[in-house]
Design a protein around this motif. Structure first.
Motif, PDB file in Angstrom:
ATOM      1  N   GLY A  27      -3.375 -30.950 -48.841  1.00 23.87           N
ATOM      2  CA  GLY A  27      -3.757 -29.214 -50.085  1.00 23.87           C
ATOM      3  C   GLY A  27      -5.070 -28.795 -48.855  1.00 23.87           C
ATOM      4  O   GLY A  27      -5.010 -27.652 -48.524  1.00 23.87           O
ATOM      5  N   PHE A  28      -5.944 -29.401 -49.238  1.00 27.22           N
ATOM      6  CA  PHE A  28      -7.268 -28.863 -48.439  1.00 27.22           C
ATOM      7  C   PHE A  28      -7.452 -28.868 -47.586  1.00 27.22           C
ATOM      8  O   PHE A  28      -7.643 -28.160 -46.219  1.00 27.22           O
ATOM      9  CB  PHE A  28      -8.481 -29.413 -49.343  1.00 27.22           C
ATOM     10  CG  PHE A  28      -9.120 -28.686 -50.375  1.00 27.22           C
ATOM     11  CD1 PHE A  28      -9.693 -27.419 -50.547  1.00 27.22           C
ATOM     12  CD2 PHE A  28      -8.317 -29.222 -51.825  1.00 27.22           C
ATOM     13  CE1 PHE A  28      -9.724 -27.163 -51.841  1.00 27.22           C
ATOM     14  CE2 PHE A  28      -8.316 -28.414 -53.120  1.00 27.22           C
ATOM     15  CZ  PHE A  28      -9.149 -27.466 -52.892  1.00 27.22           C
ATOM     16  N   ASP A  29      -7.122 -30.384 -46.878  1.00 30.42           N
ATOM     17  CA  ASP A  29      -7.411 -30.588 -44.678  1.00 30.42           C
ATOM     18  C   ASP A  29      -7.809 -29.621 -44.583  1.00 30.42           C
ATOM     19  O   ASP A  29      -8.344 -28.821 -43.710  1.00 30.42           O
ATOM     20  CB  ASP A  29      -5.516 -29.854 -44.771  1.00 30.42           C
ATOM     21  CG  ASP A  29      -5.504 -29.937 -43.155  1.00 30.42           C
ATOM     22  OD1 ASP A  29      -6.116 -31.349 -42.783  1.00 30.42           O
ATOM     23  OD2 ASP A  29      -4.973 -29.664 -42.477  1.00 30.42           O
ATOM     24  N   LEU A  30      -9.297 -30.593 -45.375  1.00 28.23           N
ATOM     25  CA  LEU A  30     -10.352 -30.629 -44.306  1.00 28.23           C
ATOM     26  C   LEU A  30     -10.928 -30.621 -42.704  1.00 28.23           C
ATOM     27  O   LEU A  30     -10.676 -31.978 -42.168  1.00 28.23           O
ATOM     28  CB  LEU A  30     -11.998 -30.372 -45.471  1.00 28.23           C
ATOM     29  CG  LEU A  30     -11.943 -30.309 -46.672  1.00 28.23           C
ATOM     30  CD1 LEU A  30     -12.370 -30.732 -47.680  1.00 28.23           C
ATOM     31  CD2 LEU A  30     -11.719 -28.328 -47.328  1.00 28.23           C
ATOM     32  N   THR A 176     -17.261 -25.069 -48.745  1.00 27.05           N
ATOM     33  CA  THR A 176     -16.742 -23.542 -49.006  1.00 27.05           C
ATOM     34  C   THR A 176     -15.681 -23.829 -49.759  1.00 27.05           C
ATOM     35  O   THR A 176     -15.345 -22.654 -50.575  1.00 27.05           O
ATOM     36  CB  THR A 176     -17.117 -22.744 -48.063  1.00 27.05           C
ATOM     37  OG1 THR A 176     -18.987 -22.821 -47.560  1.00 27.05           O
ATOM     38  CG2 THR A 176     -16.738 -21.551 -47.904  1.00 27.05           C
ATOM     39  N   PRO A 177     -14.021 -24.271 -49.442  1.00 24.59           N
ATOM     40  CA  PRO A 177     -13.008 -24.196 -49.682  1.00 24.59           C
ATOM     41  C   PRO A 177     -13.024 -24.693 -50.954  1.00 24.59           C
ATOM     42  O   PRO A 177     -12.117 -23.713 -51.430  1.00 24.59           O
ATOM     43  CB  PRO A 177     -12.266 -24.740 -48.766  1.00 24.59           C
ATOM     44  CG  PRO A 177     -13.334 -25.100 -47.658  1.00 24.59           C
ATOM     45  CD  PRO A 177     -14.393 -25.224 -47.527  1.00 24.59           C
ATOM     46  N   PHE A 178     -13.655 -25.633 -51.529  1.00 26.81           N
ATOM     47  CA  PHE A 178     -13.695 -25.722 -52.973  1.00 26.81           C
ATOM     48  C   PHE A 178     -13.890 -24.685 -53.928  1.00 26.81           C
ATOM     49  O   PHE A 178     -13.562 -24.599 -55.632  1.00 26.81           O
ATOM     50  CB  PHE A 178     -14.968 -27.362 -53.820  1.00 26.81           C
ATOM     51  CG  PHE A 178     -14.001 -28.157 -53.357  1.00 26.81           C
ATOM     52  CD1 PHE A 178     -13.443 -29.024 -53.561  1.00 26.81           C
ATOM     53  CD2 PHE A 178     -14.750 -28.517 -51.980  1.00 26.81           C
ATOM     54  CE1 PHE A 178     -12.952 -30.211 -53.400  1.00 26.81           C
ATOM     55  CE2 PHE A 178     -14.141 -29.802 -51.177  1.00 26.81           C
ATOM     56  CZ  PHE A 178     -13.729 -30.789 -52.084  1.00 26.81           C
ATOM     57  N   THR A 180     -13.689 -21.167 -52.753  1.00 25.26           N
ATOM     58  CA  THR A 180     -12.992 -19.798 -52.055  1.00 25.26           C
ATOM     59  C   THR A 180     -11.140 -20.183 -52.212  1.00 25.26           C
ATOM     60  O   THR A 180     -10.899 -19.459 -52.856  1.00 25.26           O
ATOM     61  CB  THR A 180     -13.187 -19.877 -50.827  1.00 25.26           C
ATOM     62  OG1 THR A 180     -12.576 -21.059 -49.666  1.00 25.26           O
ATOM     63  CG2 THR A 180     -14.684 -19.447 -50.536  1.00 25.26           C
ATOM     64  N   ARG A 181     -11.230 -21.349 -52.936  1.00 21.53           N
ATOM     65  CA  ARG A 181      -9.976 -21.817 -52.137  1.00 21.53           C
ATOM     66  C   ARG A 181      -9.143 -21.120 -53.611  1.00 21.53           C
ATOM     67  O   ARG A 181      -8.028 -21.074 -53.682  1.00 21.53           O
ATOM     68  CB  ARG A 181      -8.796 -23.157 -52.721  1.00 21.53           C
ATOM     69  CG  ARG A 181      -7.573 -23.253 -51.756  1.00 21.53           C
ATOM     70  CD  ARG A 181      -7.045 -22.722 -50.192  1.00 21.53           C
ATOM     71  NE  ARG A 181      -8.262 -23.125 -49.369  1.00 21.53           N
ATOM     72  CZ  ARG A 181      -7.518 -24.916 -48.808  1.00 21.53           C
ATOM     73  NH1 ARG A 181      -6.597 -25.337 -48.949  1.00 21.53           N
ATOM     74  NH2 ARG A 181      -8.708 -24.737 -47.238  1.00 21.53           N
ATOM     75  N   THR A 182      -9.757 -21.587 -54.668  1.00 17.81           N
ATOM     76  CA  THR A 182      -8.902 -20.824 -55.919  1.00 17.81           C
ATOM     77  C   THR A 182      -9.491 -19.645 -56.834  1.00 17.81           C
ATOM     78  O   THR A 182      -8.719 -18.868 -58.058  1.00 17.81           O
ATOM     79  CB  THR A 182      -9.495 -21.671 -57.137  1.00 17.81           C
ATOM     80  OG1 THR A 182     -11.210 -21.915 -57.257  1.00 17.81           O
ATOM     81  CG2 THR A 182      -9.060 -22.938 -56.612  1.00 17.81           C
ATOM     82  N   LEU A 188      -5.848 -24.583 -60.035  1.00 19.50           N
ATOM     83  CA  LEU A 188      -5.132 -24.974 -59.026  1.00 19.50           C
ATOM     84  C   LEU A 188      -4.169 -25.874 -59.218  1.00 19.50           C
ATOM     85  O   LEU A 188      -4.257 -27.087 -60.287  1.00 19.50           O
ATOM     86  CB  LEU A 188      -5.684 -25.138 -57.764  1.00 19.50           C
ATOM     87  CG  LEU A 188      -5.994 -26.309 -57.387  1.00 19.50           C
ATOM     88  CD1 LEU A 188      -6.060 -26.725 -55.936  1.00 19.50           C
ATOM     89  CD2 LEU A 188      -7.519 -26.256 -57.921  1.00 19.50           C
TER      90      LEU A 188
END
Length: 279
Positions: A27-30, A176-178, A180-182, A188
């Motif tokens: 899902g995050f695929d960092l 950062t994605p943790f 901004t993703r929500t 989520l």
């Protein structure tokens, strides 16, 4: 209509673990920039099998040190919190007389009139009251088609996501994605094997960097992200058959059949008045 059963895939603790792992890994695929270029960061599930992890050449170098950057996922706690549960709030006592697989906490989820079965009873009643076929009558024998489904048990599962990098720039791109993703909320969804769980990301990110230490230890940037999962358990796992959705028709008439011709009895409604005697 015979009873129909639809087997559901159980929701177990392992199912929730898979959903969280897939959320972080797929899902995050960092990705981040490394010495070998822009590459995907490996996601490692922390388990008691340390002997296996210590020999994994994909995450360790020739001397046994971890290859950074690296993400680890660990389940830290699980509880049955009555204040942290889903949309179904009420408790339903189990039906111990039901078949295995849905007897734990069955709930009526659908009830509709069975047109086919009700039409048969209506046609029979119309022939008794009138000589016409399917004459309109007040049919009291209405058959309902009811569907029962098992009720999931809500649990709160907590996870710890640890991000470890060698450089500050790598940590910035991973954390950062943790945030901004929500969007402007911290919730989520995670899905696996047909089940969907609500995930809440805590707003505080714990950082335990050793950059201020001037010793000879390897420099590393460590950040911990904590997750709270509103999960549910469906079925008892290996201790019970798979949960089932059961559809059945209601009973409107009970008949007791006796072979009067064989035993030689007379039909009371066809006998003369002289045949009835009081004893």
């Amino acid at each position: 209509m015979p009873t129909r059963e639809i087997t559901l895939k159980p929701s177990t603790i392992e199912t929730i673990d898979y959903a969280i792992y897939n959320l972080i890994n797929d899902g995050f695929d960092l990705h981040t920039t490394t010495n070998a270029g822009f590459k995907k960061v490996p996601v490692l599930w922390i388990s008691p099998e340390r002997a296996f992890n210590s020999k994994d050449k994909e995450i360790r170098d020739s001397v046994g040190k971890l290859k950074l950057p690296l993400i680890t996922v660990e389940r830290t706690a699980m509880s049955k919190d009555p204040t942290f549960k889903g949309g179904y709030q009420a408790h339903v006592f189990p039906n111990l007389n039901g078949p295995r697989g849905y007897r734990k906490h069955p709930r009526l989820v659908s009830r509709k009139i069975s047109q086919r079965a009700t039409r048969k009873f209506g046609s029979t009643e119309s022939r008794k009251e009138s000589d016409q076929q399917n004459f309109p009558t007040d049919n009291k024998k209405v058959v309902y088609e009811e569907t029962d489904a098992p009720i999931p048990t809500g649990v709160k599962v907590e996870y710890s996501i640890k991000l470890r990098t060698e450089y500050q720039q790598q940590m910035n791109s991973l954390i950062t994605p943790f945030a901004t993703r929500t969007g402007n909320i911290n919730a989520l969804f995670a899905e696996y094997d047909g089940h969907r769980y609500e995930v809440f990301i805590e707003g505080d990110y714990t950082q335990t960097n050793n950059t201020s230490n001037l010793g000879e230890d390897e420099r590393s940037f460590d950040t911990t992200v904590k997750l709270k999962v509103l999960g549910f358990l469906l079925g008892d796992g290996d201790n019970e058959e798979a949960p089932k959705i059961v559809t059945k028709e209601t009973i409107v008439e009970v008949k007791l059949i006796r072979e009067r011709t064989i035993v030689g009895d007379k039909k009371p409604w066809e006998s003369d008045d002289d045949d009835f005697r009081e004893f």
